[in-house]
Write an enzyme that holds these catalytic residues in place. Sequence first.
Site, PDB file in Angstrom:
ATOM      1  N   HIS A  72       0.829  -1.202   0.000  1.00 61.12           N
ATOM      2  CA  HIS A  72       0.000   0.000   0.000  1.00 61.12           C
ATOM      3  C   HIS A  72       0.864   1.254   0.000  1.00 61.12           C
ATOM      4  CE1 HIS A  72      -4.211  -1.515   1.371  1.00 61.12           C
ATOM      5  NE2 HIS A  72      -3.665  -2.309   0.455  1.00 61.12           N
ATOM      6  N   TYR A 201      -9.253   6.009   7.154  1.00 65.70           N
ATOM      7  CA  TYR A 201      -9.403   6.422   8.553  1.00 65.70           C
ATOM      8  C   TYR A 201     -10.411   7.573   8.569  1.00 65.70           C
ATOM      9  CZ  TYR A 201      -5.143   3.869   9.876  1.00 65.70           C
ATOM     10  OH  TYR A 201      -4.215   2.889  10.126  1.00 65.70           O
ATOM     11  N   PRO A 295      -4.288   1.009  18.661  1.00 65.40           N
ATOM     12  CA  PRO A 295      -3.976   0.506  17.315  1.00 65.40           C
ATOM     13  C   PRO A 295      -4.186   1.522  16.187  1.00 65.40           C
ATOM     14  CG  PRO A 295      -5.951  -0.541  18.168  1.00 65.40           C
ATOM     15  CD  PRO A 295      -5.399   0.267  19.274  1.00 65.40           C
ATOM     16  N   LYS A 299       1.038   0.633  15.015  1.00 66.16           N
ATOM     17  CA  LYS A 299       2.430   0.565  15.493  1.00 66.16           C
ATOM     18  C   LYS A 299       2.751  -0.679  16.314  1.00 66.16           C
ATOM     19  CE  LYS A 299       3.330   3.242  13.244  1.00 66.16           C
ATOM     20  NZ  LYS A 299       4.277   3.132  12.175  1.00 66.16           N
ATOM     21  N   TYR A 387       3.811   6.836  10.073  1.00 67.71           N
ATOM     22  CA  TYR A 387       2.963   5.697   9.753  1.00 67.71           C
ATOM     23  C   TYR A 387       3.771   4.595   9.058  1.00 67.71           C
ATOM     24  CZ  TYR A 387      -1.314   3.181   8.518  1.00 67.71           C
ATOM     25  OH  TYR A 387      -2.304   2.231   8.413  1.00 67.71           O
TER      26      TYR A 387
HETATM   27  P1  FAS Z   1       1.629 -10.799  22.029  1.00 70.40           P
HETATM   28  O1  FAS Z   1       0.631 -10.411  23.090  1.00 70.40           O
HETATM   29  O2  FAS Z   1       1.191 -10.867  20.603  1.00 70.40           O
HETATM   30  O3  FAS Z   1       2.225 -12.245  22.358  1.00 70.40           O
HETATM   31  C1  FAS Z   1       2.522 -12.614  23.682  1.00 70.40           C
HETATM   32  C2  FAS Z   1       2.479 -14.135  23.739  1.00 70.40           C
HETATM   33  O4  FAS Z   1       2.921 -14.554  25.022  1.00 70.40           O
HETATM   34  C3  FAS Z   1       1.062 -14.657  23.542  1.00 70.40           C
HETATM   35  O5  FAS Z   1       1.051 -15.659  22.545  1.00 70.40           O
HETATM   36  C4  FAS Z   1       0.696 -15.223  24.916  1.00 70.40           C
HETATM   37  O6  FAS Z   1      -0.126 -16.370  24.804  1.00 70.40           O
HETATM   38  C5  FAS Z   1       2.066 -15.574  25.482  1.00 70.40           C
HETATM   39  N1  FAS Z   1       2.136 -15.567  26.932  1.00 70.40           N
HETATM   40  C6  FAS Z   1       1.574 -14.666  27.786  1.00 70.40           C
HETATM   41  N2  FAS Z   1       1.869 -14.990  29.062  1.00 70.40           N
HETATM   42  C7  FAS Z   1       2.651 -16.117  29.015  1.00 70.40           C
HETATM   43  C8  FAS Z   1       3.260 -16.923  29.993  1.00 70.40           C
HETATM   44  N3  FAS Z   1       3.145 -16.655  31.285  1.00 70.40           N
HETATM   45  N4  FAS Z   1       3.997 -18.002  29.579  1.00 70.40           N
HETATM   46  C9  FAS Z   1       4.128 -18.286  28.273  1.00 70.40           C
HETATM   47  N5  FAS Z   1       3.559 -17.564  27.277  1.00 70.40           N
HETATM   48  C10 FAS Z   1       2.825 -16.483  27.666  1.00 70.40           C
HETATM   49  N6  FAS Z   1      -1.433  -3.790  16.695  1.00 70.40           N
HETATM   50  C11 FAS Z   1      -1.536  -3.179  15.500  1.00 70.40           C
HETATM   51  O7  FAS Z   1      -0.515  -2.708  14.982  1.00 70.40           O
HETATM   52  N7  FAS Z   1      -2.748  -3.096  14.855  1.00 70.40           N
HETATM   53  C12 FAS Z   1      -3.891  -3.642  15.384  1.00 70.40           C
HETATM   54  O8  FAS Z   1      -4.967  -3.575  14.805  1.00 70.40           O
HETATM   55  C13 FAS Z   1      -3.821  -4.308  16.618  1.00 70.40           C
HETATM   56  N8  FAS Z   1      -4.935  -4.894  17.149  1.00 70.40           N
HETATM   57  C14 FAS Z   1      -4.829  -5.508  18.371  1.00 70.40           C
HETATM   58  C15 FAS Z   1      -5.944  -6.136  18.967  1.00 70.40           C
HETATM   59  C16 FAS Z   1      -5.848  -6.743  20.227  1.00 70.40           C
HETATM   60  C17 FAS Z   1      -7.069  -7.408  20.844  1.00 70.40           C
HETATM   61  C18 FAS Z   1      -4.620  -6.726  20.925  1.00 70.40           C
HETATM   62  C19 FAS Z   1      -4.498  -7.346  22.313  1.00 70.40           C
HETATM   63  C20 FAS Z   1      -3.508  -6.136  20.337  1.00 70.40           C
HETATM   64  C21 FAS Z   1      -3.604  -5.532  19.055  1.00 70.40           C
HETATM   65  N9  FAS Z   1      -2.495  -4.953  18.436  1.00 70.40           N
HETATM   66  C22 FAS Z   1      -2.560  -4.344  17.249  1.00 70.40           C
HETATM   67  C23 FAS Z   1      -1.213  -4.990  19.041  1.00 70.40           C
HETATM   68  C24 FAS Z   1      -0.634  -6.343  18.795  1.00 70.40           C
HETATM   69  O9  FAS Z   1      -0.503  -6.566  17.426  1.00 70.40           O
HETATM   70  C25 FAS Z   1       0.672  -6.392  19.542  1.00 70.40           C
HETATM   71  O10 FAS Z   1       1.426  -5.205  19.344  1.00 70.40           O
HETATM   72  C26 FAS Z   1       1.504  -7.582  19.163  1.00 70.40           C
HETATM   73  O11 FAS Z   1       0.719  -8.726  19.341  1.00 70.40           O
HETATM   74  C27 FAS Z   1       2.750  -7.580  20.048  1.00 70.40           C
HETATM   75  O12 FAS Z   1       3.354  -8.795  19.911  1.00 70.40           O
HETATM   76  P2  FAS Z   1       4.050  -9.495  21.176  1.00 70.40           P
HETATM   77  O13 FAS Z   1       4.892  -8.502  21.873  1.00 70.40           O
HETATM   78  O14 FAS Z   1       4.659 -10.735  20.645  1.00 70.40           O
HETATM   79  O15 FAS Z   1       2.861  -9.816  22.198  1.00 70.40           O
HETATM   80  C1  PHB Z   2      -5.839  -3.857  10.744  1.00 71.37           C
HETATM   81  O1  PHB Z   2      -5.844  -4.130   9.523  1.00 71.37           O
HETATM   82  O2  PHB Z   2      -6.167  -4.701  11.627  1.00 71.37           O
HETATM   83  C2  PHB Z   2      -5.418  -2.481  11.184  1.00 71.37           C
HETATM   84  C3  PHB Z   2      -4.878  -1.616  10.258  1.00 71.37           C
HETATM   85  C4  PHB Z   2      -4.491  -0.333  10.665  1.00 71.37           C
HETATM   86  C5  PHB Z   2      -4.667   0.054  11.984  1.00 71.37           C
HETATM   87  C6  PHB Z   2      -5.212  -0.832  12.911  1.00 71.37           C
HETATM   88  C7  PHB Z   2      -5.592  -2.107  12.511  1.00 71.37           C
HETATM   89  O3  PHB Z   2      -4.305   1.304  12.378  1.00 71.37           O
END
Ligand code: FAS
Ligand code: PHB
Length: 396
Positions: A72, A201, A295, A299, A387
Site C-alpha cells: 500500500h 481512517y 492501534p 504501530k 505511519y
Molecule cells: P503478544 O501479546 O502478541 O504475544 C505474547 C504471547 O505470550 C502470547 O502468545 C501469549 O499467549 C504468550 N504468553 C503470555 N503470558 C505467558 C506466559 N506466562 N507463559 C508463556 N507464554 C505467555 N497492533 C496493531 O498494529 N494493529 C492492530 O490492529 C492491533 N490490534 C490488536 C488487537 C488486540 C485485541 C490486541 C491485544 C492487540 C492488538 N495490536 C494491534 C497490538 C498487537 O498486534 C501487539 O502489538 C503484538 O501482538 C505484540 O506482539 P508481542 O509482543 O509478541 O505480544
Molecule cells: C488492521 O488491519 O487490523 C489495522 C490496520 C491499521 C490500523 C489498525 C488495525 O491502524
Amino acid sequence: MHTTVGIIGGGPSGLLLARLLHNAGIDSVVLESRDRAYVEQRQRAGILEQATVDVLREAGAGARLDREGLVHDGIELRFDGRAHRIDFPALTGGRRVWVYAQTEVVKDLIALQLDEGGPLLFEAEAHAVEGADTERPVIRYTHEGVEKTLTCDYVIGCDGFHGVTRGAVPESVRTTYERTYPYSWLGILADAAPVYDELIYAHSERGFALASMRSPSVSRLYLQVPNGTDPADWPDERIWDELDTRFAVTADAGWRLKRGTVTAKAVLPMRSSVTEPMRYGRVFLAGDAAHIVPPTGAKGLNLAAADVIVLARALIHLRDTGSTELLDAYSDTCLRRVWRAEHFSYFMTTTLHVDEGQSAFETRLQLSQLDRVASSPHAAAELAENYTGLPLGPVD
Ligand code: FAS
Ligand code: PHB
C-alpha cells in the site's frame, strides 16, 4: 534444561527473536502458554512497516508475505464530508506499508521455528522468572502438567501485556506510564470484498471508523464504541449501516461498503502504556510486555519487531565481540522509538476519535488539525513518516 536465551511468549516478538537468533547460531527456547491453533488465529494487527518487512525477508520469513501481502502506497483520511489521500512514497522518499495480518506472520514464523529452529513449546506457561540479577536467570514453567525449570544466560519477556516477565523487574526500579482512552474499538472480519484500495481512517461526529482488509475478498473494519460495549448489541446490519454513515463523503453520496458475512466480532479496549526500563539484569522486555499503543497508528506489531531486532543485534554483538555495549544500550535505544510511536499513536487516536464528552471547540480543533494534514505537505509528511515507520537505529 538450559539455553542461552529463554524466550517467554510465542507471539510475533518471541518468534521473530527466536528466528533472528537461530540464523545467527545462538540457541534459544520459546515457551508459549497457548496452543498453536490459538496463537495462529488470534486476530490482531494488519499493517507491516517497511523495516519489519525487510527484516522478515532477511530472516527467511518473507516468501508468503511477498506472494500474498498487499503493498500500500497510502491511506485516505475522511473528515467533515471530505476525503484526502496521504501519498507515502511521495512524502517519505519511497517508503510504503504492507497489509499482511499478524496471524500470517505468526504462522510463517511458527512453521520456520518448528522446521529449523530450537524448541518451541506450546501450552508451556511460565509462572516465575527468578535470579534476574544473577548470571543464571531461571524460568519456572508448567508443560504437559509437569513443573519444569529452564536455566538461561538471558531471559526475554515477549509475553505481552498480561505476561509474567514484567514482574521480574522490581517495583523499586520499574516505572509504568499509562493512559486509558474513553472509548474502544468494535472490530469485525467479513467475507466482503473491500471497495477501497487503501485503508480509510474516518473522523465523524458519530465517532471514528477504519476500513482495512486482509485480502481482496476479506474486509477488516473497526468502529469506535463506548468502553464496555457488548458486541451482541451490534448486530451485523447495525454495524454496516453505522460504517457507511461514518465513511460518508459529500462528493460521493452513493459511496457504500460491500457487505458480506461477518466471521469475527470483538471489542478491544484502547490504552497507552510504557514500562521503563525494558531490562533488569539479565532479563529483558520486548513488545507488548514492555509497551502498548492504541492501534490507530498501526504501530504495535512493528514496535515489537523493532525491539527484538535491536535485541538480536545486541546479543550477536556480545557473542562476536564480548562487548555488552549494545545490550547495555538496549532499553534506551528501544525507548526512544517506543515514545515516538506512543506519541504518534496518541496523536492519531485523539485527532480521529470523538470522545462523547468532548466540546464543540475540541471537535473544531480536530478538524483544523486534519485540514492542516490535508493542505500542508509538511504536516502530511510528518504523518507519513511515522505511519510507514522510522528507519531502524537511532531515532533522529
Ligand atoms: P503478544 O501479546 O502478541 O504475544 C505474547 C504471547 O505470550 C502470547 O502468545 C501469549 O499467549 C504468550 N504468553 C503470555 N503470558 C505467558 C506466559 N506466562 N507463559 C508463556 N507464554 C505467555 N497492533 C496493531 O498494529 N494493529 C492492530 O490492529 C492491533 N490490534 C490488536 C488487537 C488486540 C485485541 C490486541 C491485544 C492487540 C492488538 N495490536 C494491534 C497490538 C498487537 O498486534 C501487539 O502489538 C503484538 O501482538 C505484540 O506482539 P508481542 O509482543 O509478541 O505480544
Ligand atoms: C488492521 O488491519 O487490523 C489495522 C490496520 C491499521 C490500523 C489498525 C488495525 O491502524
